[in-house]
Every structure is written in structure tokens, then in C-alpha cells.
Design a protein around this motif. Structure first.
Motif, PDB file in Angstrom:
ATOM      1  N   ILE A  94     -29.926  54.841 -64.601  1.00 26.94           N
ATOM      2  CA  ILE A  94     -29.279  55.943 -64.552  1.00 26.94           C
ATOM      3  C   ILE A  94     -28.573  56.232 -63.246  1.00 26.94           C
ATOM      4  O   ILE A  94     -27.438  56.497 -62.993  1.00 26.94           O
ATOM      5  N   THR A 149     -24.264  56.082 -63.241  1.00 27.38           N
ATOM      6  CA  THR A 149     -23.820  57.615 -62.837  1.00 27.38           C
ATOM      7  C   THR A 149     -22.572  57.550 -61.983  1.00 27.38           C
ATOM      8  O   THR A 149     -21.683  58.106 -62.551  1.00 27.38           O
ATOM      9  N   GLU A 157     -20.801  55.051 -70.831  1.00 27.23           N
ATOM     10  CA  GLU A 157     -21.276  56.392 -71.044  1.00 27.23           C
ATOM     11  C   GLU A 157     -22.487  56.522 -72.108  1.00 27.23           C
ATOM     12  O   GLU A 157     -23.319  56.994 -71.961  1.00 27.23           O
ATOM     13  N   LEU A 217     -25.578  55.067 -70.507  1.00 25.05           N
ATOM     14  CA  LEU A 217     -26.095  56.189 -69.584  1.00 25.05           C
ATOM     15  C   LEU A 217     -26.724  57.205 -70.240  1.00 25.05           C
ATOM     16  O   LEU A 217     -27.829  57.677 -70.085  1.00 25.05           O
ATOM     17  N   ARG A 218     -26.103  57.657 -71.506  1.00 23.72           N
ATOM     18  CA  ARG A 218     -26.543  58.546 -72.400  1.00 23.72           C
ATOM     19  C   ARG A 218     -28.033  57.960 -73.093  1.00 23.72           C
ATOM     20  O   ARG A 218     -29.189  58.554 -73.216  1.00 23.72           O
ATOM     21  N   THR A 264     -30.619  58.041 -70.268  1.00 24.81           N
ATOM     22  CA  THR A 264     -31.042  59.233 -69.954  1.00 24.81           C
ATOM     23  C   THR A 264     -31.983  59.978 -70.984  1.00 24.81           C
ATOM     24  O   THR A 264     -33.002  60.539 -70.864  1.00 24.81           O
TER      25      THR A 264
END
Length: 139
Positions: free
Chosen positions: A60, A64, A81, A84-85, A88
Motif C-alpha cells: 500500500i 499509493t 489501482e 492497491l484496492r 487495502t
């Protein structure tokens, strides 16, 4: 402090008390076995979760600042993205599972185990004292 075994006035009383104590001891022994197994798994899980959580935090932290630098609508940004999702979401799931299988849970299980072990020791003392009383009554 000794148990007031002098209250037992017959061998039948002793047998009744000993049967109950033996059942209690059997149940506690089973609980001890279960807690041992759960404690081992919880400790292993706590270690695994902590390591995985650190890895997700690193992912992350790395992704980011990259996302805003990528072109809007591009494949690289879309994939980053998504990564990253997922990182997370994985981090959030790991944090949630720490309550059930993390370090606090491992310590709680260890405490439960020690309490059961103390109960087993006490029941064994109780059985010894009642058995000694029974010997006196038989004689």
C-alpha cells in the motif's frame, strides 16, 4: 488448606464424591487438550497474520504515491489501482482477523490453558485427599 474430607462419613459418600471428581477431571483434561491445540494454531496464525499485514502495508505504501502519477484512464493506472484496492482489502481483512487469531487471542488462549491446568492440579489434590479419607473409613 486441606479439604474438609472429615465431613465424609461413609465409603459410599467417598465414592460419590470421587465419581464426580473423576468426571470433572476428565472434562478438564479434554479442555486442556483442545486449548493446547487451539493455542498452537492461534500462535502460528498470529505470526502469519503479522507478517502478511506488514507485507500488505508495504504494498500500500509503495502503490499509493504511484497512482496519481499515472495517466488517467490508462491500463497501467487501472491495474495499479486494482492492486492497491486488493492490498487495502487484504489489509483490512487481516486486521479484522487479528481479533480472532492475533496476538491478543493467543495470549487469551494461553491464559485459559494455564487456568485449566491449575484446575486439574487442584482436582488431583482433591481426589488424593478424598481417597485418603476413604482408606481411613475402610480400615
Amino acid at each position: 488448606m486441606a479439604y474438609p474430607v472429615n465431613l465424609l462419613t461413609s465409603v459410599a459418600d467417598c465414592n460419590t464424591v470421587l465419581e464426580h471428581a473423576q468426571r470433572e477431571l476428565r472434562d478438564l483434561t479434554v479442555r486442556e487438550t483442545v486449548l493446547n491445540a487451539q493455542g498452537d494454531r492461534t500462535s502460528e496464525s498470529a505470526t502469519d497474520i503479522s507478517a502478511d499485514l506488514a507485507a500488505q502495508e508495504a504494498v500500500i505504501a509503495a502503490l499509493t504515491p504511484v497512482v496519481p502519477t499515472l495517466p488517467e484512464g490508462g491500463k497501467a493506472r487501472f491495474n495499479t489501482e486494482g492492486d492497491l484496492r486488493r492490498a487495502t482489502q487484504r489489509r483490512d481483512n487481516l486486521k479484522a482477523s487479528q481479533q480472532a487469531r492475533g496476538p491478543v487471542a493467543a495470549l487469551d488462549r494461553a491464559l485459559d490453558l494455564r487456568q485449566v491446568q491449575a484446575q486439574i492440579a487442584e482436582v488431583n489434590i482433591f481426589i488424593s485427599e478424598v481417597t485418603a479419607r476413604k482408606v481411613v473409613l475402610v480400615a
